[in-house]
Motif scaffolding. Structure first.
Motif, mmCIF file in Angstrom:
data_model
loop_
_atom_site.group_PDB
_atom_site.id
_atom_site.type_symbol
_atom_site.label_atom_id
_atom_site.label_comp_id
_atom_site.label_asym_id
_atom_site.label_seq_id
_atom_site.Cartn_x
_atom_site.Cartn_y
_atom_site.Cartn_z
ATOM 1 N N ALA A 76 -35.629 12.827 -19.133
ATOM 2 C CA ALA A 76 -35.099 14.161 -18.841
ATOM 3 C C ALA A 76 -33.711 14.094 -18.228
ATOM 4 C CB ALA A 76 -36.051 14.917 -17.913
ATOM 5 N N PHE A 77 -33.479 13.158 -17.330
ATOM 6 C CA PHE A 77 -32.194 13.091 -16.637
ATOM 7 C C PHE A 77 -31.123 12.367 -17.443
ATOM 8 C CE2 PHE A 77 -34.812 14.627 -13.290
ATOM 9 C CZ PHE A 77 -33.957 15.370 -12.502
ATOM 10 N N SER A 78 -31.499 11.750 -18.561
ATOM 11 C CA SER A 78 -30.505 11.057 -19.388
ATOM 12 C C SER A 78 -29.494 12.033 -20.005
ATOM 13 C CB SER A 78 -31.192 10.244 -20.487
ATOM 14 O OG SER A 78 -31.822 11.095 -21.430
ATOM 15 N N GLU A 79 -29.839 13.323 -20.064
ATOM 16 C CA GLU A 79 -28.874 14.299 -20.590
ATOM 17 C C GLU A 79 -27.688 14.484 -19.649
ATOM 18 O OE1 GLU A 79 -29.676 18.787 -20.023
ATOM 19 O OE2 GLU A 79 -31.676 17.881 -20.123
ATOM 20 N N PHE A 80 -27.819 14.066 -18.394
ATOM 21 C CA PHE A 80 -26.750 14.244 -17.403
ATOM 22 C C PHE A 80 -25.858 13.015 -17.263
ATOM 23 C CE2 PHE A 80 -30.353 16.890 -15.873
ATOM 24 C CZ PHE A 80 -29.784 18.128 -16.136
ATOM 25 N N GLY A 81 -26.254 11.894 -17.883
ATOM 26 C CA GLY A 81 -25.441 10.693 -17.769
ATOM 27 C C GLY A 81 -26.219 9.445 -18.142
ATOM 28 N N GLN A 82 -25.664 8.315 -17.742
ATOM 29 C CA GLN A 82 -26.251 7.014 -18.039
ATOM 30 C C GLN A 82 -27.395 6.732 -17.072
ATOM 31 O OE1 GLN A 82 -23.406 3.868 -17.770
ATOM 32 N NE2 GLN A 82 -24.923 2.265 -18.095
ATOM 33 N N ILE A 83 -28.525 6.229 -17.585
ATOM 34 C CA ILE A 83 -29.719 5.953 -16.783
ATOM 35 C C ILE A 83 -29.980 4.458 -16.729
ATOM 36 C CG2 ILE A 83 -32.256 6.176 -16.768
ATOM 37 C CD1 ILE A 83 -30.931 8.754 -15.935
ATOM 38 N N TYR A 84 -30.369 3.996 -15.553
ATOM 39 C CA TYR A 84 -30.858 2.631 -15.367
ATOM 40 C C TYR A 84 -32.183 2.753 -14.620
ATOM 41 C CZ TYR A 84 -30.993 -2.296 -14.045
ATOM 42 O OH TYR A 84 -31.373 -3.611 -13.873
ATOM 43 N N HIS A 85 -33.281 2.348 -15.249
ATOM 44 C CA HIS A 85 -34.636 2.555 -14.719
ATOM 45 C C HIS A 85 -35.284 1.196 -14.468
ATOM 46 C CE1 HIS A 85 -38.822 4.628 -15.554
ATOM 47 N NE2 HIS A 85 -38.745 4.107 -14.347
ATOM 48 N N THR A 86 -35.633 0.922 -13.208
ATOM 49 C CA THR A 86 -36.256 -0.348 -12.851
ATOM 50 C C THR A 86 -37.479 -0.120 -11.974
ATOM 51 O OG1 THR A 86 -34.883 -0.606 -10.868
ATOM 52 C CG2 THR A 86 -34.064 -1.610 -12.890
ATOM 53 N N THR A 87 -38.279 -1.156 -11.837
ATOM 54 C CA THR A 87 -39.431 -1.108 -10.934
ATOM 55 C C THR A 87 -39.382 -2.315 -10.004
ATOM 56 O OG1 THR A 87 -40.860 -2.297 -12.493
ATOM 57 C CG2 THR A 87 -40.883 0.099 -12.597
ATOM 58 N N TRP A 88 -39.906 -2.094 -8.791
ATOM 59 C CA TRP A 88 -39.915 -3.132 -7.767
ATOM 60 C C TRP A 88 -41.272 -3.134 -7.073
ATOM 61 C CZ3 TRP A 88 -35.395 -5.950 -6.523
ATOM 62 C CH2 TRP A 88 -34.241 -5.524 -7.180
ATOM 63 N N GLU A 89 -41.814 -4.308 -6.824
ATOM 64 C CA GLU A 89 -43.070 -4.447 -6.092
ATOM 65 C C GLU A 89 -42.790 -4.761 -4.629
ATOM 66 O OE1 GLU A 89 -46.065 -7.166 -7.498
ATOM 67 O OE2 GLU A 89 -45.629 -6.593 -9.565
ATOM 68 N N TYR A 90 -43.639 -4.200 -3.756
ATOM 69 C CA TYR A 90 -43.547 -4.497 -2.326
ATOM 70 C C TYR A 90 -43.797 -5.984 -2.106
ATOM 71 C CZ TYR A 90 -45.020 -5.051 2.477
ATOM 72 O OH TYR A 90 -45.138 -5.500 3.754
ATOM 73 N N GLU A 91 -43.003 -6.602 -1.262
ATOM 74 C CA GLU A 91 -43.161 -8.013 -0.958
ATOM 75 C C GLU A 91 -43.414 -8.265 0.523
ATOM 76 O OE1 GLU A 91 -43.637 -11.941 -1.772
ATOM 77 O OE2 GLU A 91 -43.269 -10.403 -3.286
ATOM 78 N N PHE A 92 -42.608 -7.659 1.412
ATOM 79 C CA PHE A 92 -42.658 -8.024 2.819
ATOM 80 C C PHE A 92 -41.996 -6.935 3.653
ATOM 81 C CE2 PHE A 92 -40.482 -10.094 6.406
ATOM 82 C CZ PHE A 92 -41.555 -10.696 7.041
ATOM 83 N N THR A 93 -42.526 -6.674 4.863
ATOM 84 C CA THR A 93 -41.917 -5.709 5.775
ATOM 85 C C THR A 93 -41.323 -6.443 6.962
ATOM 86 O OG1 THR A 93 -43.494 -3.994 5.165
ATOM 87 C CG2 THR A 93 -42.359 -3.710 7.256
ATOM 88 N N LEU A 94 -40.057 -6.223 7.212
ATOM 89 C CA LEU A 94 -39.408 -6.771 8.389
ATOM 90 C C LEU A 94 -39.554 -5.805 9.555
ATOM 91 C CD1 LEU A 94 -37.640 -8.965 9.675
ATOM 92 C CD2 LEU A 94 -35.646 -7.719 8.843
ATOM 93 N N PHE A 95 -39.406 -4.514 9.266
ATOM 94 C CA PHE A 95 -39.494 -3.475 10.302
ATOM 95 C C PHE A 95 -39.908 -2.181 9.647
ATOM 96 C CE2 PHE A 95 -37.618 -0.002 12.757
ATOM 97 C CZ PHE A 95 -38.146 -0.272 14.006
ATOM 98 N N ASP A 96 -40.824 -1.455 10.273
ATOM 99 C CA ASP A 96 -41.278 -0.176 9.730
ATOM 100 C C ASP A 96 -41.497 0.802 10.858
ATOM 101 O OD1 ASP A 96 -42.351 1.937 8.365
ATOM 102 O OD2 ASP A 96 -44.001 0.815 7.492
ATOM 103 N N ASN A 97 -40.587 1.747 11.005
ATOM 104 C CA ASN A 97 -40.673 2.750 12.052
ATOM 105 C C ASN A 97 -41.429 3.997 11.578
ATOM 106 O OD1 ASN A 97 -40.192 3.542 14.677
ATOM 107 N ND2 ASN A 97 -38.243 4.507 14.190
#
Length: 101
Positions: A76-97
């Motif tokens: 849907a948003f590709s009509e507004f410009g160039q899209i780069y779509h990636t996925t990332w998995e959680y690995e590690f938390t250094l700090f979480d407030n």
């Protein structure tokens, strides 16, 4: 397991960026999508043409890596410009407030 989808949009023009923001604000998602934690849009501070949608999930990553929601938003948003779509998995938390808010 937590994972995220990142949909980066480099808009064609300032008008396209403005229209993309309006379109995002007008999205009507079902009240509940299983395992969806959040869907947020961010503006880039240094590149005025760039927006990023971050979708946060709490489940097993989809087969092929991208969710149906992410694929729909990217298309849907590709009509507004160039899209780069990636996925990332959680690995590690250094700090979480987040838990103290």
């Amino acid at each position: 397991m937590d994972w995220i989808e990142i949909i980066q949009l480099r808009s064609h023009s300032h008008q396209d960026k403005a229209q993309a923001l309006v379109a995002f604000k007008q999205l009507s998602l079902p009240k509940r999508i299983d395992q969806l934690k959040s869907a947020r849009i961010f503006r880039n501070h240094t590149l005025a043409s760039d927006l990023t949608i971050i979708i946060t999930w709490h489940d097993e990553k989809q087969q092929g890596g991208k969710s149906p929601l992410g694929l729909q938003l990217a298309a849907a948003f590709s009509e507004f410009g160039q899209i780069y779509h990636t996925t990332w998995e959680y690995e590690f938390t250094l700090f979480d407030n987040e838990k103290t808010r």
